[in-house]
Design a protein around this motif. Structure first.
Motif, short mmCIF file in Angstrom:
data_model
loop_
_atom_site.label_atom_id
_atom_site.label_comp_id
_atom_site.label_asym_id
_atom_site.label_seq_id
_atom_site.Cartn_x
_atom_site.Cartn_y
_atom_site.Cartn_z
N VAL A 179 -12.61 -31.21 -30.08
CA VAL A 179 -11.68 -31.82 -30.79
C VAL A 179 -10.37 -31.67 -30.23
N ARG A 180 -9.84 -32.91 -30.13
CA ARG A 180 -8.13 -32.87 -29.51
C ARG A 180 -7.13 -32.93 -30.57
N VAL A 181 -5.98 -32.22 -30.22
CA VAL A 181 -4.99 -32.15 -31.48
C VAL A 181 -3.76 -32.32 -30.70
N ASN A 182 -2.89 -33.30 -30.95
CA ASN A 182 -1.58 -33.40 -30.38
C ASN A 182 -0.57 -33.87 -31.50
N ALA A 183 0.83 -33.64 -31.24
CA ALA A 183 1.95 -34.04 -32.02
C ALA A 183 2.57 -35.03 -31.36
N ILE A 184 3.08 -35.85 -32.11
CA ILE A 184 4.11 -36.93 -31.51
C ILE A 184 5.60 -36.42 -31.90
#
Ligand code: NAD
Length: 249
Positions: A179-184
């Motif tokens: 699972v990939r998790v990123n913030a913008i």
């Protein structure tokens, strides 16, 4: 608009704050990509006004408050039961109140932290468990340049956004490799939130200090969310990406 990320077609995505601004633009973008969109907002009227003309069977409006953990769990339980799981989550719902630090009451602080920090936790945690069990997924968390550099008169908001950036990074470590998790981190985006807090003169002054000379259009932020959700971003996790016209440069 034509689809740019064919692998998003048929994907199931939940977007919070989908009744307005960036959330609504992102819901539209994922519909254009062929996804099944669960558009969640606490404001039933905003949801129905944004989507009233849409005879779109892939758009499922959900009225829910992200600060209510049990209600959010129940939303995911229903999606998992009826659709077998969730592929992408965009934890976008947020509020901001412009006030000086010395005027800030505990109630103001609590309100902003409840929606922007705790609300993101309530949005992403049930999704993380479903995705972890399924062995795949992409979570995108709405941060802000305020979470990178403090902005005057937004202390509570700055803290909430710094917190969710670190939540994205922490989750990325524990949920890898599936699972990939990123913030913008948008800078200034022309949305109802922005128009409610800034006079036309203030908006012009902001534009003058942004290297690209203007606010972002919500659709430009939606494009980054679609990219991060897609397989084109397969090696991106634990990042927080400014989309700010050069403001933080
Ligand atoms: P907006 O006010 O146009 O939309 C926010 C939506 O979130 C609204 O429809 C609102 O009803 C919903 N919402 C608020 N509280 C909720 C809750 N408790 N549960 C469910 N839904 C709730 O704002 P926007 O400008 O589109 O902002 C979206 C996100 O982007 C926010 O997290 C904001 O902090 C962030 N952001 C905005 C900007 C900007 O310049 N507009 C810049 C950086 C980050």
């Amino acid at each position: 608009m034509t689809a740019r990320h064919p692998d998003l077609s048929g994907k199931k995505i939940l977007i919070t704050g989908a009744g307005s601004g960036i959330g609504a633009a992102t819901a539209q973008r994922f519909l254009d990509e062929g996804a099944l969109v669960f558009a969640l907002d606490v404001n039933a009227q905003a949801l129905s006004e944004s989507w009233q003309d849409l005879s779109e069977s892939r758009l499922r409006p959900i009225v829910c408050d992200v600060t209510d953990h049990d209600a959010m769990v129940s939303v995911y339980d229903t999606i998992a039961r009826d659709h077998g799981g969730i592929d992408v989550v965009f934890a976008n719902a947020g509020i901001s109140i412009r006030h000086s630090l010395l005027d800030m009451s505990p109630k103001d602080w609590q309100q902003v932290i409840d929606v922007n920090l705790h609300g993101v936790f309530h949005t992403v945690m049930p999704a993380a468990r479903l995705m972890h069990a399924a062995g795949s997924g992409s979570i995108i968390i709405m941060g802000s340049t305020n979470g990178m550099n403090a902005h005057r008169y937004y202390a509570d908001y700055n803290v909430s956004k710094a917190g969710v950036i670190m939540l994205a990074r922490s989750m990325a470590l524990e949920l890898a490799p599936f699972v990939r998790v990123n913030a913008i981190c948008p800078g200034y985006v022309l949305t109802p939130m922005q128009k409610a807090e800034y006079t036309p003169d203030m908006l012009r002054a902001v534009d003058e200090k942004i290297p690209l000379g203007r606010h972002a259009d919500p659709a430009e932020v939606a494009a980054l969310v679609a990219f991060l959700a897609s397989s084109e971003a397969s090696y991106l996790t634990g990042t927080h990406i400014p989309i700010d016209g050069g403001e933080t440069a």
